[in-house]
Every structure is written in structure tokens, then in C-alpha cells.
Design a protein around this motif. Structure first.
Motif, PDB file in Angstrom:
ATOM      1  N   TYR A  94      -9.717  24.723  63.342  1.00  0.00           N
ATOM      2  CA  TYR A  94     -11.016  25.404  63.260  1.00  0.00           C
ATOM      3  C   TYR A  94     -11.093  26.333  62.051  1.00  0.00           C
ATOM      4  CZ  TYR A  94     -11.896  24.146  68.188  1.00  0.00           C
ATOM      5  OH  TYR A  94     -12.101  23.482  69.375  1.00  0.00           O
ATOM      6  N   ALA A  95     -12.166  26.244  61.311  1.00  0.00           N
ATOM      7  CA  ALA A  95     -12.498  27.309  60.373  1.00  0.00           C
ATOM      8  C   ALA A  95     -12.993  28.515  61.168  1.00  0.00           C
ATOM      9  CB  ALA A  95     -13.566  26.849  59.392  1.00  0.00           C
ATOM     10  N   MET A  96     -12.789  29.690  60.608  1.00  0.00           N
ATOM     11  CA  MET A  96     -13.167  30.920  61.307  1.00  0.00           C
ATOM     12  C   MET A  96     -14.120  31.738  60.461  1.00  0.00           C
ATOM     13  SD  MET A  96     -11.448  30.654  64.102  1.00  0.00           S
ATOM     14  CE  MET A  96     -11.616  32.297  64.775  1.00  0.00           C
ATOM     15  N   GLY A  97     -14.942  32.519  61.143  1.00  0.00           N
ATOM     16  CA  GLY A  97     -15.891  33.366  60.428  1.00  0.00           C
ATOM     17  C   GLY A  97     -15.950  34.749  61.020  1.00  0.00           C
ATOM     18  N   SER A 109     -11.145  28.838  55.839  1.00  0.00           N
ATOM     19  CA  SER A 109     -10.974  27.449  56.245  1.00  0.00           C
ATOM     20  C   SER A 109      -9.732  27.284  57.112  1.00  0.00           C
ATOM     21  CB  SER A 109     -10.839  26.578  54.997  1.00  0.00           C
ATOM     22  OG  SER A 109      -9.649  26.930  54.282  1.00  0.00           O
ATOM     23  N   TRP A 110      -9.600  26.084  57.688  1.00  0.00           N
ATOM     24  CA  TRP A 110      -8.333  25.680  58.300  1.00  0.00           C
ATOM     25  C   TRP A 110      -7.601  24.839  57.263  1.00  0.00           C
ATOM     26  CZ3 TRP A 110      -5.035  26.423  62.140  1.00  0.00           C
ATOM     27  CH2 TRP A 110      -3.998  25.495  62.279  1.00  0.00           C
ATOM     28  N   PRO A 111      -6.351  25.109  56.928  1.00  0.00           N
ATOM     29  CA  PRO A 111      -5.472  26.099  57.549  1.00  0.00           C
ATOM     30  C   PRO A 111      -5.496  27.469  56.896  1.00  0.00           C
ATOM     31  CG  PRO A 111      -4.180  24.717  56.110  1.00  0.00           C
ATOM     32  CD  PRO A 111      -5.583  24.186  56.056  1.00  0.00           C
ATOM     33  N   GLY A 112      -6.392  27.673  55.894  1.00  0.00           N
ATOM     34  CA  GLY A 112      -6.520  28.994  55.302  1.00  0.00           C
ATOM     35  C   GLY A 112      -6.517  29.029  53.795  1.00  0.00           C
ATOM     36  N   GLU A 113      -6.681  27.885  53.142  1.00  0.00           N
ATOM     37  CA  GLU A 113      -6.595  27.839  51.686  1.00  0.00           C
ATOM     38  C   GLU A 113      -7.874  28.282  50.999  1.00  0.00           C
ATOM     39  OE1 GLU A 113      -6.925  25.395  53.702  1.00  0.00           O
ATOM     40  OE2 GLU A 113      -8.334  23.918  52.918  1.00  0.00           O
ATOM     41  N   SER A 114      -8.963  28.369  51.726  1.00  0.00           N
ATOM     42  CA  SER A 114     -10.249  28.691  51.132  1.00  0.00           C
ATOM     43  C   SER A 114     -10.943  29.800  51.911  1.00  0.00           C
ATOM     44  CB  SER A 114     -11.142  27.446  51.119  1.00  0.00           C
ATOM     45  OG  SER A 114     -12.392  27.728  50.565  1.00  0.00           O
ATOM     46  N   SER A 154      -2.162  32.205  66.092  1.00  0.00           N
ATOM     47  CA  SER A 154      -3.601  32.039  66.385  1.00  0.00           C
ATOM     48  C   SER A 154      -4.325  33.379  66.288  1.00  0.00           C
ATOM     49  CB  SER A 154      -3.806  31.415  67.764  1.00  0.00           C
ATOM     50  OG  SER A 154      -3.487  30.045  67.738  1.00  0.00           O
ATOM     51  N   ILE A 155      -4.131  34.070  65.187  1.00  0.00           N
ATOM     52  CA  ILE A 155      -4.802  35.337  64.928  1.00  0.00           C
ATOM     53  C   ILE A 155      -5.454  35.256  63.551  1.00  0.00           C
ATOM     54  CG2 ILE A 155      -4.576  37.827  64.625  1.00  0.00           C
ATOM     55  CD1 ILE A 155      -2.169  37.781  66.414  1.00  0.00           C
ATOM     56  N   VAL A 156      -6.653  35.771  63.472  1.00  0.00           N
ATOM     57  CA  VAL A 156      -7.374  35.894  62.213  1.00  0.00           C
ATOM     58  C   VAL A 156      -7.618  37.372  61.960  1.00  0.00           C
ATOM     59  CG1 VAL A 156      -9.465  35.299  60.952  1.00  0.00           C
ATOM     60  CG2 VAL A 156      -8.456  33.654  62.526  1.00  0.00           C
ATOM     61  N   TYR A 157      -7.498  37.769  60.695  1.00  0.00           N
ATOM     62  CA  TYR A 157      -7.641  39.174  60.336  1.00  0.00           C
ATOM     63  C   TYR A 157      -8.800  39.374  59.378  1.00  0.00           C
ATOM     64  CZ  TYR A 157      -2.832  39.318  62.055  1.00  0.00           C
ATOM     65  OH  TYR A 157      -1.701  39.213  62.819  1.00  0.00           O
ATOM     66  N   MET A 187     -16.085  24.243  64.664  1.00  0.00           N
ATOM     67  CA  MET A 187     -15.402  22.982  64.929  1.00  0.00           C
ATOM     68  C   MET A 187     -15.387  22.113  63.681  1.00  0.00           C
ATOM     69  SD  MET A 187     -16.492  22.163  68.858  1.00  0.00           S
ATOM     70  CE  MET A 187     -15.254  20.885  69.000  1.00  0.00           C
ATOM     71  N   SER A 188     -14.791  22.679  62.641  1.00  0.00           N
ATOM     72  CA  SER A 188     -14.654  22.010  61.359  1.00  0.00           C
ATOM     73  C   SER A 188     -13.564  22.733  60.578  1.00  0.00           C
ATOM     74  CB  SER A 188     -15.974  22.067  60.592  1.00  0.00           C
ATOM     75  OG  SER A 188     -15.799  21.667  59.243  1.00  0.00           O
TER      76      SER A 188
END
Length: 123
Positions: free
Chosen positions: A32-35, A52-57, A77-80, A100-101
Motif C-alpha cells: 500500500y502507498a500511504m498518505g 509509495s510502496w515500498p518507499g522510493e517515492s 508497518s509504521i509510517v512517519y 490500495m496501490s
């Protein structure tokens, strides 16, 4: 089903810093991308940052670019959301959301949302 829980909000003086965290109480962020979004009373929810997933963008709203940064620890599974040089206009309830992307997005097409955490910046 993914359940998100934000933490780390609080009261801080202008110029200070806070780090928000978004963790899952159920499910996983995998794939999952996160916002991050924020909202103040009487205003529409606005985009803050996305990763993005996994976090490059990553992508940021112009109002926070250079001051805020988002990152993720996929093993935990933590986003900061690291917020520096805070301003009174950053005062809001901050929400994290899962999309869900793999791709980051500025729009509100996120499926899962947290309950929000209050950030108050005093002048």
C-alpha cells in the motif's frame, strides 16, 4: 481490513518539531502507498504528504515542502511524518491513510483511514 492508528500529536511552539507515527492495529501496509492529510474545523481535508510502496517515492504539498518528510518502516508497518519548523497554520487534525496501490497519490482515493491526531502549534 486494515486499521490505522496515528500517534505523536500534541502542542508545540512555532519553530518546533513533532514526529507523527501511523501504525496498524490490524492488518499490514504491505503493498500500500500511504498518505498524510490534515483538516481544520470548517475547512476541507487537505493533502500533506504521500509515500509509495515500498518507499522510493514521496510527494509533498507546497505548503510543507522542505519542512515535512515522510518515511516508512515496512518491517514494523509504521509510517512517519517528521514535521520541522512548525507554523501556527500547521495546526490541524492529521490523518494517515492507506491506498490500495503502490503509487503515491495527492487525492483522496485512499481506502483506509486512521482516527486522526491533533497537532497544535502556538505562536
Amino acid at each position: 481490513q486494515v486499521q490505522l492508528v496515528e500517534s505523536g500529536g500534541g502542542l508545540v511552539q512555532a519553530g518546533g518539531s513533532l514526529r507523527l507515527s501511523c501504525a496498524t492495529s490490524r492488518g499490514t501496509f504491505s503493498g500500500y502507498a500511504m498518505g498524510w492529510f490534515r483538516q481544520t474545523p470548517g475547512k476541507e481535508r487537505e493533502f500533506v504528504a504521500t509515500i509509495s510502496w515500498p518507499g522510493e517515492s514521496t510527494d509533498y504539498a507546497d505548503s510543507v515542502k522542505g519542512r515535512f518528510s515522510t518515511s516508512r518502516d515496512n518491517a514494523k508497518s509504521i509510517v512517519y511524518l517528521q514535521m520541522n519548523s512548525l507554523k501556527p497554520e500547521d495546526t490541524a487534525v492529521y490523518y494517515c491513510a492507506a491506498r490500495m496501490s503502490r503509487l503515491p497519490s495527492r487525492t483522496g482515493d485512499y481506502k483506509y483511514w486512521g482516527q486522526g491526531t491533533q497537532v497544535t502549534v502556538s505562536s
